[in-house]
Write an enzyme that holds these catalytic residues in place. Structure first.
Site, PDB file in Angstrom:
ATOM      1  N   HIS A  64      14.204 -13.540 -13.858  1.00 35.81           N
ATOM      2  CA  HIS A  64      15.177 -14.559 -13.443  1.00 35.81           C
ATOM      3  C   HIS A  64      14.753 -15.850 -14.118  1.00 35.81           C
ATOM      4  O   HIS A  64      13.628 -15.951 -14.626  1.00 35.81           O
ATOM      5  CB  HIS A  64      15.213 -14.714 -11.912  1.00 35.81           C
ATOM      6  CG  HIS A  64      13.939 -15.239 -11.352  1.00 35.81           C
ATOM      7  ND1 HIS A  64      12.847 -14.432 -11.121  1.00 35.81           N
ATOM      8  CD2 HIS A  64      13.544 -16.488 -11.014  1.00 35.81           C
ATOM      9  CE1 HIS A  64      11.850 -15.162 -10.650  1.00 35.81           C
ATOM     10  NE2 HIS A  64      12.242 -16.433 -10.576  1.00 35.81           N
TER      11      HIS A  64
ATOM     12  N   ASP B  16      10.640 -23.045 -24.277  1.00 32.36           N
ATOM     13  CA  ASP B  16      12.068 -23.234 -24.013  1.00 32.36           C
ATOM     14  C   ASP B  16      12.879 -22.009 -24.451  1.00 32.36           C
ATOM     15  O   ASP B  16      12.707 -21.512 -25.574  1.00 32.36           O
ATOM     16  CB  ASP B  16      12.564 -24.488 -24.744  1.00 32.36           C
ATOM     17  CG  ASP B  16      13.974 -24.878 -24.339  1.00 32.36           C
ATOM     18  OD1 ASP B  16      14.361 -24.608 -23.180  1.00 32.36           O
ATOM     19  OD2 ASP B  16      14.695 -25.445 -25.179  1.00 32.36           O
ATOM     20  N   HIS B  17      13.731 -21.533 -23.556  1.00 32.82           N
ATOM     21  CA  HIS B  17      14.557 -20.344 -23.787  1.00 32.82           C
ATOM     22  C   HIS B  17      13.723 -19.087 -24.002  1.00 32.82           C
ATOM     23  O   HIS B  17      14.154 -18.147 -24.670  1.00 32.82           O
ATOM     24  CB  HIS B  17      15.532 -20.554 -24.956  1.00 32.82           C
ATOM     25  CG  HIS B  17      16.666 -21.466 -24.634  1.00 32.82           C
ATOM     26  ND1 HIS B  17      16.498 -22.806 -24.376  1.00 32.82           N
ATOM     27  CD2 HIS B  17      17.991 -21.237 -24.518  1.00 32.82           C
ATOM     28  CE1 HIS B  17      17.660 -23.358 -24.117  1.00 32.82           C
ATOM     29  NE2 HIS B  17      18.589 -22.425 -24.192  1.00 32.82           N
TER      30      HIS B  17
ATOM     31  N   HIS C 277      11.080 -15.762 -15.996  1.00 35.10           N
ATOM     32  CA  HIS C 277       9.782 -15.194 -15.612  1.00 35.10           C
ATOM     33  C   HIS C 277       9.977 -14.126 -14.528  1.00 35.10           C
ATOM     34  O   HIS C 277      11.058 -13.950 -13.981  1.00 35.10           O
ATOM     35  CB  HIS C 277       8.793 -16.277 -15.158  1.00 35.10           C
ATOM     36  CG  HIS C 277       9.076 -16.905 -13.837  1.00 35.10           C
ATOM     37  ND1 HIS C 277       8.192 -17.744 -13.202  1.00 35.10           N
ATOM     38  CD2 HIS C 277      10.145 -16.838 -13.002  1.00 35.10           C
ATOM     39  CE1 HIS C 277       8.695 -18.154 -12.056  1.00 35.10           C
ATOM     40  NE2 HIS C 277       9.872 -17.625 -11.906  1.00 35.10           N
TER      41      HIS C 277
ATOM     42  N   CYS D  33      11.469 -13.529  -6.409  1.00 37.36           N
ATOM     43  CA  CYS D  33      10.794 -13.937  -7.650  1.00 37.36           C
ATOM     44  C   CYS D  33      10.092 -12.773  -8.329  1.00 37.36           C
ATOM     45  O   CYS D  33       9.602 -12.900  -9.444  1.00 37.36           O
ATOM     46  CB  CYS D  33       9.796 -15.062  -7.376  1.00 37.36           C
ATOM     47  SG  CYS D  33      10.625 -16.591  -6.973  1.00 37.36           S
TER      48      CYS D  33
ATOM     49  N   HIS E 187      14.778 -20.339 -14.597  1.00 39.65           N
ATOM     50  CA  HIS E 187      14.802 -21.653 -13.963  1.00 39.65           C
ATOM     51  C   HIS E 187      15.106 -22.721 -15.000  1.00 39.65           C
ATOM     52  O   HIS E 187      14.728 -22.582 -16.161  1.00 39.65           O
ATOM     53  CB  HIS E 187      13.448 -21.995 -13.331  1.00 39.65           C
ATOM     54  CG  HIS E 187      13.070 -21.099 -12.201  1.00 39.65           C
ATOM     55  ND1 HIS E 187      13.610 -21.238 -10.937  1.00 39.65           N
ATOM     56  CD2 HIS E 187      12.209 -20.059 -12.129  1.00 39.65           C
ATOM     57  CE1 HIS E 187      13.095 -20.318 -10.149  1.00 39.65           C
ATOM     58  NE2 HIS E 187      12.239 -19.575 -10.839  1.00 39.65           N
TER      59      HIS E 187
ATOM     60  N   GLU F 251      10.371 -26.710 -10.559  1.00 36.84           N
ATOM     61  CA  GLU F 251      10.952 -25.390 -10.820  1.00 36.84           C
ATOM     62  C   GLU F 251      12.401 -25.354 -10.338  1.00 36.84           C
ATOM     63  O   GLU F 251      13.262 -24.709 -10.940  1.00 36.84           O
ATOM     64  CB  GLU F 251      10.136 -24.309 -10.119  1.00 36.84           C
ATOM     65  CG  GLU F 251      10.542 -22.903 -10.506  1.00 36.84           C
ATOM     66  CD  GLU F 251       9.661 -21.862  -9.852  1.00 36.84           C
ATOM     67  OE1 GLU F 251       8.755 -21.339 -10.515  1.00 36.84           O
ATOM     68  OE2 GLU F 251       9.879 -21.573  -8.653  1.00 36.84           O
TER      69      GLU F 251
END
Ligand code: NI
Length: 144
Positions: A48, A88-89, A23, A42, A50, A133
């Site tokens: 980047h 996811d991913h 994100h 961020c 998580h 996170e």
């Protein structure tokens, strides 16, 4: 079968699931300088990622037939189908339809997850979502 107490016992059960996603925390209505000031690293323009952990808690009556509130492997499948498989991913800013035009903070993500999951876990009642996170930061939402 008998219950272990006289009253209908209500128990909360929790399933943990994991996913990873990218994100950028950015408010497009603010200047680049203000975004950087507010969000720091961020706000990195090139994203980047998580490794997120999601704890899904459901409360309900303990069924006499099974001794369960709900089958946790069934709950896992619902959460995977409704949210994990979609995020996811993926990149929250670009790839996730239900996060369109929403700043993808953990707060906003957990609210979006709640909106999707709350109607899907019946007859159990969704009571709490906890989204980690990082190992140090988590948000918690109870639908208020
Ligand atoms: Ni981040």
């Amino acid at each position: 079968m008998r219950y272990l107490t006289l009253n209908m016992p209500r128990v909360t059960v929790t399933r943990r699931l994991r996913f990873n996603a990218a994100h950028r925390v950015h408010n497009p209505s603010l200047s680049d300088a203000e975004n950087l000031r507010l969000f720091g690293k961020c706000n990195n323009p090139n994203w980047h990622g998580h490794n997120y952990t999601l704890d899904v808690s459901v409360e309900g009556d303990v069924e006499a037939k099974t001794g369960y509130v709900c089958d946790l492997s069934h709950l896992k499948k619902i959460v995977e189908k409704e949210v994990i498989d979609i995020v996811d991913h993926k990149n929250f800013n670009l790839d996730v339809p239900f996060m369109k035009d929403v700043i993808p903070t953990s707060e906003n993500i957990v609210i979006a997850f709640w909106t999707i999951l709350a109607p899907k876990v019946k007859p159990g009642r969704l009571t709490r979502l906890v989204l980690w996170e990082t190992e140090n930061n988590y948000v918690e939402y109870t639908g208020q």
